[in-house]
Design an enzyme around this catalytic site. Structure first.
Site, PDB file in Angstrom:
ATOM      1  N   SER A 141       0.846  -1.188   0.000  1.00  0.00           N
ATOM      2  CA  SER A 141       0.000   0.000   0.000  1.00  0.00           C
ATOM      3  C   SER A 141       0.881   1.237   0.000  1.00  0.00           C
ATOM      4  CB  SER A 141      -0.887   0.024   1.250  1.00  0.00           C
ATOM      5  OG  SER A 141      -1.530   1.269   1.404  1.00  0.00           O
ATOM      6  N   TYR A 164      -1.232  -0.626  10.383  1.00  0.00           N
ATOM      7  CA  TYR A 164      -1.315  -1.059   8.993  1.00  0.00           C
ATOM      8  C   TYR A 164      -0.177  -0.454   8.184  1.00  0.00           C
ATOM      9  CZ  TYR A 164      -3.350  -1.827   4.347  1.00  0.00           C
ATOM     10  OH  TYR A 164      -3.571  -2.201   3.040  1.00  0.00           O
TER      11      TYR A 164
END
Length: 236
Positions: A141, A164
């Site tokens: 990501s 995350y």
């Protein structure tokens, strides 16, 4: 080897394949003529997803050695090699006030998003090394990018949890280090961007757009150690 030779990988395995990015990746690889193993933790949902896109289902929980070893045994018995591994299974982790995160929260995220990737990669590494053109795509990501974090024009500057983001930054570094240590295979990072899946709450572009970088790195690229989204290379 030119890019055209990557157009139809013979055997691919996609983790987290029962929905979202994983399912669309499996669908697109099947459409290109690949034999695709759609891997998922849940047998019922995974088998239904595989049937939907014309893939073969294999149960795989990236957090469990026995489950991963059983998946390796299946691919070994049926194919004897693996051309493409797409490490995609992941979780966002909890969304809390910054004061309220715990070490256990981080452990859960890292176990799935980082340790799970490493577990699956090493388990399938002997099969990948039997391929004439082994390719690994780690789905990460832009939230793991230091460069994008410092660009106030990008959503990555504000979006996402610290847990995350840390897990994806770890995947980025693991990828470039393995790419350097294993020059006989292509190992790259794909950023789907903000894609309309369960992880994003349905916000973002289509799953087809979100899988463009994955497909590019599999079928149209000879590079290794790269980090890109559908529009091109990203800053680390």
């Amino acid at each position: 080897m030119n890019a055209q030779q990557h157009a139809a990988p013979r055997v691919a395995l996609v983790t987290g394949g029962n929905k979202g990015i994983g399912l669309e990746t499996a669908r697109r690889l099947v459409a290109k003529g690949a034999t695709v193993y759609l891997a998922a933790r849940d047998a019922d949902r995974g088998a239904a997803a595989a049937a939907e896109v014309g893939a073969r289902f294999v149960q795989l929980d990236s957090r469990d050695d026995a489950s991963v070893d059983a998946a390796v045994a299946t691919v070994t018995a049926e194919q004897g090699h693996l051309d493409v591994l797409v490490n995609n299974a992941g979780i966002t982790g909890p969304l809390r006030d910054a004061h309220d995160y715990t070490a256990d929260d981080l452990s859960e995220v890292l176990e799935t998003n980082v340790v799970g990737y490493v577990r699956v990669f090493h388990a399938f590494l002997p099969l990948l090394e039997q391929s004439a053109d082994p390719c690994v795509v780690n789905v990460s990501s832009g939230i793991g990018s230091f460069g994008l974090f410092h660009d106030p024009e990008r959503i990555e500057a504000t979006a996402g949890t610290p847990l995350y983001g840390a897990s994806k930054a770890a995947i980025n570094m693991l990828t470039v280090r393995y790419a350097r240590l294993l020059p006989g295979m292509r190992i790259n990072v794909a950023d789907p961007g903000m894609t309309a899946t369960d992880l994003s709450g349905g916000r973002g572009h289509s799953v087809t757009d979100g899988t463009d970088a994955i497909l590019h790195l599999i079928t149209d690229s000879t590079e290794t150690g790269a980090y890109r989204d559908r529009d091109g290379d990203l800053p680390w």
